[in-house]
Design an enzyme around this catalytic site. Structure first.
Site, short mmCIF file in Angstrom:
data_model
loop_
_atom_site.label_atom_id
_atom_site.label_comp_id
_atom_site.label_asym_id
_atom_site.label_seq_id
_atom_site.Cartn_x
_atom_site.Cartn_y
_atom_site.Cartn_z
N CYS A 253 0.71 -1.53 0.54
CA CYS A 253 -0.14 0.43 0.48
C CYS A 253 0.97 1.41 0.31
O CYS A 253 1.86 1.05 0.19
CB CYS A 253 -0.90 0.20 1.49
SG CYS A 253 -1.40 -1.52 1.82
N GLN A 254 0.00 2.37 -0.05
CA GLN A 254 1.48 3.47 0.37
C GLN A 254 0.34 4.85 1.33
O GLN A 254 -0.61 4.36 2.11
CB GLN A 254 0.68 4.45 -1.08
CG GLN A 254 1.79 3.55 -1.89
CD GLN A 254 2.89 4.64 -3.08
OE1 GLN A 254 2.94 5.23 -2.92
NE2 GLN A 254 4.05 3.66 -4.15
#
Lengths: 275, 275
Positions: free
Chosen positions: A2-3
């Site tokens: 994810c970020q």
């Protein structure tokens, strides 16, 4: 994977310039399209917007842009699901009450073993490794201190439990109680602090740019934390493996420096560069 | 005091017809203007919109109207502050994780004595009597059962702790875990269940009306709970003092009937009408 995106400031600040670049990574410039969430502290309260739609095209994310909410602490997350279905209860950031405060947590990584929650009161609502880790952390902190201890004691306790959880897999996270923000790096995490003299910033993910001189006052301090740099002309500090930082009022107040380590193409750790 | 609105259904339903009448009571047809909140269950997840602005004019409430979110369980609250400042952390509904589920709680009333939370892990984030009561309830339930018990056991345990908290003041509330909805009445609470054959409904707070035949399917069951009736041509059941009801899939599944009691002009209890 994810970020992550975090912001910690000494004056209520609008995160829209950073968020508008960041959200493009959810379907346009990158593939983190399995939902998103963003939490804005407002006093001791928190405003959370989340959606299981891609952040780049979500009407809820448009709503965030529209309202230009100013906050001292913001945590956002765009998801690329590794464990757990794409649904609302699995979207970060997660939130729990600890010592009469809202604690907000977002994770990037993958724990290949889940922490043991069998005798814990705090239980995950969704099915992500991330929320399980946050529940373990919540339980650890509440068991160690029934009432809120000093910030130094919190720093040490969160570091201790992060070390334990890091053994279970990749564990990059951002955490805030609305007063400070903690970041822990396993693989990828960068930050920068903007303060006077202010300049211009050019976004990585599109042609957006801003001149902070048009918005900031001389004493303003704003730290942005992001999985990957959001601007191309500013100096971002890359955190090393095991790095652990606390920010308050927009500035770094405590730090445990990590070690440089090779990151393999699949995002897992290779050999240490510095033994 | 405040006003409460709850919806429990057997099919995902849009609450906008009820909410649009209800929100007028926050500044137009009544004076509950000290913030609002509305929580929509979506699976095990919850979407919460809250604001410290009056619900009748809040842009966040406009956003709720715009998205026509469908849900099986919704709880909304418009606040008229008695204890605690007007800010985000003091807006209902409150939310805590219990047994790996989101539990959502909204209160109308005033506890003149606060419950003792000195040895509780669950602590209020804001300064309302309502959140203190919900923390006490959370702690009570988690101490009695480490893991989720049967619905009958939950009904009995919530009733027991509600009886205890009712001794501290006026305690009308609506509570949901996304599967069922519980309502407890000290002074004012009404409900109705809409099912086939469907008819028209005319709102109390403006000229709005709806013909449910245009929207509902034959098997649909929708229960609406509200402090005061929202429509003028339907039969609302008035709950009595001490009344305690559990709804599931839009229907009443368990009930403890209260006693008729005089309510004085200031909203407090007078003499029992039926001993």
């Amino acid at each position: 994977m994810c970020q992550l995106l975090g912001m910690n400031c000494n004056t209520p600040t609008d995160i829209v310039f950073s968020f508008e670049g960041f959200r493009r990574r959810a379907g346009i410039t990158d593939c983190h399209s399995d939902g998103f969430g963003i939490a804005f502290f407002e006093g001791k309260g928190v405003r959370v917007f989340r959606d299981d739609k891609p952040c780049s095209s979500s009407p809820i994310a448009d709503c965030v842009k529209q309202y230009h909410i100013k906050s001292l602490n913001v945590i956002a997350h765009i998801r690329k699901a590794t464990q757990g279905n794409v649904n609302l209860e699995n979207t970060h950031p997660f939130m729990r009450e600890i010592w009469g405060e809202n604690w907000v947590f977002a994770h990037n990584g993958n724990l290949t073993t889940l922490p043991d929650l069998s005798d814990c009161r705090a239980q995950p609502i969704g099915t992500t490794d991330s929320e399980a880790a946050f529940c373990y952390m919540t339980e650890f902190l509440k068991r160690r201190y029934l009432r809120k201890p000093s910030e130094d004691e919190i720093f040490d306790a969160v570091y201790e439990v992060s070390q334990e959880l890091s053994k279970l897999g990749t564990f990059n996270f951002i955490l805030s109680n609305g007063q400070f923000m903690i970041a822990h790096c396993s693989t990828f995490l960068h930050y920068l602090t903007r303060k006077a003299p202010f300049g211009k910033a050019f976004r990585v993910d599109d042609d957006g740019f801003i001149d902070f001189n048009d918005y900031a006052k001389p004493g303003d301090k704003v730290t942005i934390i992001s999985t990957q740099p959001l601007t191309k002309n500013e100096h971002w500090t890359k955190m090393a493996h095991g790095g652990f930082v606390m920010f308050k009022d927009g500035e770094k107040v405590r730090e445990i420096v990590g070690v440089e380590q090779e990151i393999k193409d699949d995002g897992t750790l290779g050999n240490m560069k510095i033994a």
